[in-house]
Write an enzyme that holds these catalytic residues in place. Structure first.
Site, PDB file in Angstrom:
ATOM      1  N   ILE A  22      -6.293  -5.120   8.857  1.00 47.65           N
ATOM      2  CA  ILE A  22      -7.355  -4.158   8.533  1.00 47.65           C
ATOM      3  C   ILE A  22      -8.264  -4.713   7.437  1.00 47.65           C
ATOM      4  O   ILE A  22      -9.486  -4.537   7.473  1.00 47.65           O
ATOM      5  CB  ILE A  22      -6.723  -2.812   8.109  1.00 47.65           C
ATOM      6  CG1 ILE A  22      -6.027  -2.154   9.309  1.00 47.65           C
ATOM      7  CG2 ILE A  22      -7.773  -1.879   7.505  1.00 47.65           C
ATOM      8  CD1 ILE A  22      -5.141  -0.956   8.959  1.00 47.65           C
ATOM      9  N   ASP A  41      -5.647 -11.764  -1.812  1.00 51.68           N
ATOM     10  CA  ASP A  41      -4.418 -11.632  -1.016  1.00 51.68           C
ATOM     11  C   ASP A  41      -3.345 -12.477  -1.684  1.00 51.68           C
ATOM     12  O   ASP A  41      -3.647 -13.297  -2.548  1.00 51.68           O
ATOM     13  CB  ASP A  41      -4.644 -12.115   0.423  1.00 51.68           C
ATOM     14  CG  ASP A  41      -3.701 -11.450   1.425  1.00 51.68           C
ATOM     15  OD1 ASP A  41      -4.188 -10.684   2.293  1.00 51.68           O
ATOM     16  OD2 ASP A  41      -2.475 -11.684   1.350  1.00 51.68           O
ATOM     17  N   ASP A  67      -1.076 -11.007  -6.707  1.00 56.30           N
ATOM     18  CA  ASP A  67       0.060 -10.179  -6.311  1.00 56.30           C
ATOM     19  C   ASP A  67      -0.199  -8.805  -6.925  1.00 56.30           C
ATOM     20  O   ASP A  67      -0.089  -8.633  -8.141  1.00 56.30           O
ATOM     21  CB  ASP A  67       1.373 -10.769  -6.839  1.00 56.30           C
ATOM     22  CG  ASP A  67       2.577  -9.953  -6.372  1.00 56.30           C
ATOM     23  OD1 ASP A  67       2.391  -8.801  -5.922  1.00 56.30           O
ATOM     24  OD2 ASP A  67       3.709 -10.471  -6.461  1.00 56.30           O
ATOM     25  N   VAL A  68      -0.564  -7.843  -6.093  1.00 56.68           N
ATOM     26  CA  VAL A  68      -0.991  -6.539  -6.628  1.00 56.68           C
ATOM     27  C   VAL A  68       0.135  -5.781  -7.316  1.00 56.68           C
ATOM     28  O   VAL A  68      -0.112  -4.779  -7.996  1.00 56.68           O
ATOM     29  CB  VAL A  68      -1.658  -5.636  -5.543  1.00 56.68           C
ATOM     30  CG1 VAL A  68      -2.909  -6.283  -4.986  1.00 56.68           C
ATOM     31  CG2 VAL A  68      -0.666  -5.276  -4.443  1.00 56.68           C
ATOM     32  N   TYR A 161       7.813   4.460   2.015  1.00 58.04           N
ATOM     33  CA  TYR A 161       6.437   4.183   2.452  1.00 58.04           C
ATOM     34  C   TYR A 161       5.634   5.490   2.469  1.00 58.04           C
ATOM     35  O   TYR A 161       4.511   5.553   1.945  1.00 58.04           O
ATOM     36  CB  TYR A 161       6.463   3.543   3.847  1.00 58.04           C
ATOM     37  CG  TYR A 161       5.091   3.163   4.390  1.00 58.04           C
ATOM     38  CD1 TYR A 161       4.546   1.899   4.152  1.00 58.04           C
ATOM     39  CD2 TYR A 161       4.339   4.056   5.158  1.00 58.04           C
ATOM     40  CE1 TYR A 161       3.288   1.549   4.658  1.00 58.04           C
ATOM     41  CE2 TYR A 161       3.085   3.708   5.663  1.00 58.04           C
ATOM     42  CZ  TYR A 161       2.567   2.454   5.415  1.00 58.04           C
ATOM     43  OH  TYR A 161       1.325   2.112   5.915  1.00 58.04           O
ATOM     44  N   LYS A 165       2.318   6.442   0.147  1.00 51.77           N
ATOM     45  CA  LYS A 165       1.001   6.732   0.728  1.00 51.77           C
ATOM     46  C   LYS A 165       0.514   8.137   0.347  1.00 51.77           C
ATOM     47  O   LYS A 165      -0.691   8.347   0.144  1.00 51.77           O
ATOM     48  CB  LYS A 165       1.041   6.553   2.247  1.00 51.77           C
ATOM     49  CG  LYS A 165       1.229   5.095   2.681  1.00 51.77           C
ATOM     50  CD  LYS A 165       0.071   4.207   2.221  1.00 51.77           C
ATOM     51  CE  LYS A 165       0.158   2.795   2.784  1.00 51.77           C
ATOM     52  NZ  LYS A 165      -0.959   1.933   2.332  1.00 51.77           N
ATOM     53  N   TRP A 256      -1.909  17.097  16.306  1.00 55.30           N
ATOM     54  CA  TRP A 256      -0.861  17.754  17.104  1.00 55.30           C
ATOM     55  C   TRP A 256       0.222  18.286  16.208  1.00 55.30           C
ATOM     56  O   TRP A 256       0.631  17.628  15.254  1.00 55.30           O
ATOM     57  CB  TRP A 256      -0.257  16.750  18.099  1.00 55.30           C
ATOM     58  CG  TRP A 256      -0.879  16.852  19.463  1.00 55.30           C
ATOM     59  CD1 TRP A 256      -1.722  17.830  19.909  1.00 55.30           C
ATOM     60  CD2 TRP A 256      -0.686  15.934  20.556  1.00 55.30           C
ATOM     61  NE1 TRP A 256      -2.068  17.572  21.221  1.00 55.30           N
ATOM     62  CE2 TRP A 256      -1.448  16.417  21.648  1.00 55.30           C
ATOM     63  CE3 TRP A 256       0.051  14.766  20.734  1.00 55.30           C
ATOM     64  CZ2 TRP A 256      -1.484  15.788  22.888  1.00 55.30           C
ATOM     65  CZ3 TRP A 256       0.005  14.128  21.948  1.00 55.30           C
ATOM     66  CH2 TRP A 256      -0.759  14.637  23.035  1.00 55.30           C
TER      67      TRP A 256
HETATM   68  N1  LIG Z   1      -1.180  -1.064  10.746  1.00 52.01           N
HETATM   69  C1  LIG Z   1      -1.005   0.247  10.655  1.00 52.01           C
HETATM   70  O1  LIG Z   1      -0.573   0.907  11.609  1.00 52.01           O
HETATM   71  C2  LIG Z   1      -1.318   0.970   9.374  1.00 52.01           C
HETATM   72  C3  LIG Z   1      -1.304   2.369   9.399  1.00 52.01           C
HETATM   73  C4  LIG Z   1      -1.587   3.067   8.247  1.00 52.01           C
HETATM   74  C5  LIG Z   1      -1.877   2.384   7.081  1.00 52.01           C
HETATM   75  N2  LIG Z   1      -1.875   1.016   7.072  1.00 52.01           N
HETATM   76  C6  LIG Z   1      -2.164   0.359   5.819  1.00 52.01           C
HETATM   77  O2  LIG Z   1      -3.253  -0.516   5.990  1.00 52.01           O
HETATM   78  C7  LIG Z   1      -3.179  -1.579   5.025  1.00 52.01           C
HETATM   79  C8  LIG Z   1      -3.346  -2.908   5.743  1.00 52.01           C
HETATM   80  O3  LIG Z   1      -2.270  -3.051   6.649  1.00 52.01           O
HETATM   81  P1  LIG Z   1      -2.322  -3.993   7.949  1.00 52.01           P
HETATM   82  O4  LIG Z   1      -1.866  -3.161   9.083  1.00 52.01           O
HETATM   83  O5  LIG Z   1      -3.611  -4.698   8.023  1.00 52.01           O
HETATM   84  O6  LIG Z   1      -1.097  -4.969   7.599  1.00 52.01           O
HETATM   85  P2  LIG Z   1      -0.999  -6.552   7.432  1.00 52.01           P
HETATM   86  O7  LIG Z   1       0.426  -6.797   7.112  1.00 52.01           O
HETATM   87  O8  LIG Z   1      -1.611  -7.243   8.573  1.00 52.01           O
HETATM   88  O9  LIG Z   1      -1.919  -6.838   6.141  1.00 52.01           O
HETATM   89  C9  LIG Z   1      -1.504  -6.534   4.847  1.00 52.01           C
HETATM   90  C10 LIG Z   1      -2.118  -7.559   3.899  1.00 52.01           C
HETATM   91  O10 LIG Z   1      -1.709  -7.236   2.559  1.00 52.01           O
HETATM   92  C11 LIG Z   1      -1.289  -8.427   1.898  1.00 52.01           C
HETATM   93  N3  LIG Z   1      -0.310  -8.099   0.855  1.00 52.01           N
HETATM   94  C12 LIG Z   1       0.911  -7.548   1.009  1.00 52.01           C
HETATM   95  N4  LIG Z   1       1.533  -7.457  -0.180  1.00 52.01           N
HETATM   96  C13 LIG Z   1       0.680  -7.954  -1.107  1.00 52.01           C
HETATM   97  C14 LIG Z   1       0.749  -8.125  -2.513  1.00 52.01           C
HETATM   98  N5  LIG Z   1       1.839  -7.793  -3.210  1.00 52.01           N
HETATM   99  N6  LIG Z   1      -0.324  -8.637  -3.152  1.00 52.01           N
HETATM  100  C15 LIG Z   1      -1.439  -9.000  -2.464  1.00 52.01           C
HETATM  101  N7  LIG Z   1      -1.554  -8.875  -1.127  1.00 52.01           N
HETATM  102  C16 LIG Z   1      -0.508  -8.356  -0.463  1.00 52.01           C
HETATM  103  C17 LIG Z   1      -0.670  -9.261   3.030  1.00 52.01           C
HETATM  104  O11 LIG Z   1      -0.596 -10.645   2.665  1.00 52.01           O
HETATM  105  C18 LIG Z   1      -1.618  -8.989   4.179  1.00 52.01           C
HETATM  106  O12 LIG Z   1      -2.702  -9.893   4.200  1.00 52.01           O
HETATM  107  C19 LIG Z   1      -1.843  -1.396   4.318  1.00 52.01           C
HETATM  108  O13 LIG Z   1      -2.042  -0.727   3.075  1.00 52.01           O
HETATM  109  C20 LIG Z   1      -1.068  -0.514   5.278  1.00 52.01           C
HETATM  110  O14 LIG Z   1      -0.055   0.229   4.641  1.00 52.01           O
HETATM  111  C21 LIG Z   1      -1.610   0.296   8.193  1.00 52.01           C
END
Ligand SMILES: NC(=O)c1ccc[n+]([C@@H]2O[C@H](COP(=O)([O-])OP(=O)(O)OC[C@H]3O[C@@H](n4cnc5c(N)ncnc54)[C@H](O)[C@@H]3O)[C@@H](O)[C@H]2O)c1
Length: 256
Positions: A22, A41, A67-68, A161, A165, A256
């Protein structure tokens, strides 16, 4: 309102977790609208590639390893970003992790790590870049929350999780209220199931995936671009009267 309200030319965005998924789709979307994009990242290989791609679109970019979980790492990310760019107009706090673990088996380490990335990380970034935006009296922050902050996912257990959120949604509203009078908007998006590396395991699971689809009115998972479009709107001047909102992008799941 005109198309100019969707124009980001000359603005600079910083996106965490922008190496893939995303975050990467959002980097591409904001760059296509004219923004320079800083990629943050903790996986350097992905981040470098993403920054190169944004530059190939004719925008400025920079990869910053962060590293966040660590406020020191986030503060140093902010300092590096502001040394390279005169200002940050848009912050997208998107880095996140997921884990399926039954609550009774969730260790201290699992719990604390989840909260550290998915909730603390968002706050550290909002605080560091928010300070700079408040000084300038302008800025737009978009946090990536989740529908998991409103509903409890099934069949996979992920209490930590979901709790993190829910925290992001309330943190967003709290910051929006504190900063609205000083020119800084804070919103979040809440994706449903989106096809990324994060959901690859679940989509390959013969129990989880059919359940996810059956519980989603549109009967499919979304694409990263679907969420990027919502983040783009909230980050753009078109959303100037929108702050403290939670834009749900879930194929109807929570309806839903
Ligand atoms: N994919 C889904 O279904 C979904 C649904 C709801 C929310 N989200 C949220 O969307 C966001 C992006 O998720 P995604 O699906 O693209 O996942 P993804 O795993 O593809 O991407 C997550 C990114 O965050 C980076 N990351 C993780 N921990 C980190 C840290 N400590 N410091 C810096 N970077 C870090 C990873 O390296 C990766 O590039 C997340 O917050 C996730 O919780 C995703």
């Amino acid at each position: 309102m005109s198309n100019a309200d969707f124009e980001l030319t000359g603005k600079t965005a910083l996106i965490t977790g922008a190496g893939r998924g995303i975050g990467l789709a959002t980097a591409r979307r904001l760059a296509a609208a004219g923004a320079h994009v800083i990629i943050a990242d903790y996986i350097a290989e992905n981040g470098e590639a993403a920054a190169a791609e944004i530059e190939s679109m004719g925008r400025k970019s920079l990869f910053i390893e962060v590293d966040v979980r660590s406020s020191a790492s986030v503060d140093s990310m902010a300092a590096r970003a502001l040394a390279a760019f005169p200002q940050i107009d848009i912050l997208v706090c998107n880095a996140g992790i997921a884990q399926a673990v039954a609550a009774e088996d969730c260790s201290d380490e699992d719990w604390l790590n989840m909260l550290a990335v998915n909730l603390n990380g968002v706050f550290w970034c909002c605080r560091a870049i928010g300070k700079h935006m408040l000084e300038r009296g302008s800025g737009a922050i978009v946090n990536t929350a989740s529908m998991s902050g409103m509903i409890s996912n099934t069949p996979q257990p992920q209490a930590h999780y979901n709790a993190a959120k829910a925290g992001v949604i309330m943190l967003t509203k709290s910051l929006a209220g504190e900063w609205a009078g000083r020119g800084v908007r804070v919103n979040c998006v809440s994706p449903g199931y989106i096809g990324t590396d994060m959901t690859a395991e679940g989509m390959a699971n013969a129990d989880w995936y059919p359940t996810w689809l059956a519980m989603t009115p549109q009967g499919r998972v979304g694409a990263p671009e679907d969420v990027a479009a919502a983040i783009y709107y909230l980050a753009s001047p078109a959303a100037k009267y929108t702050t403290g909102s939670n834009l749900v992008v879930d194929g109807g799941y929570t309806a839903w």
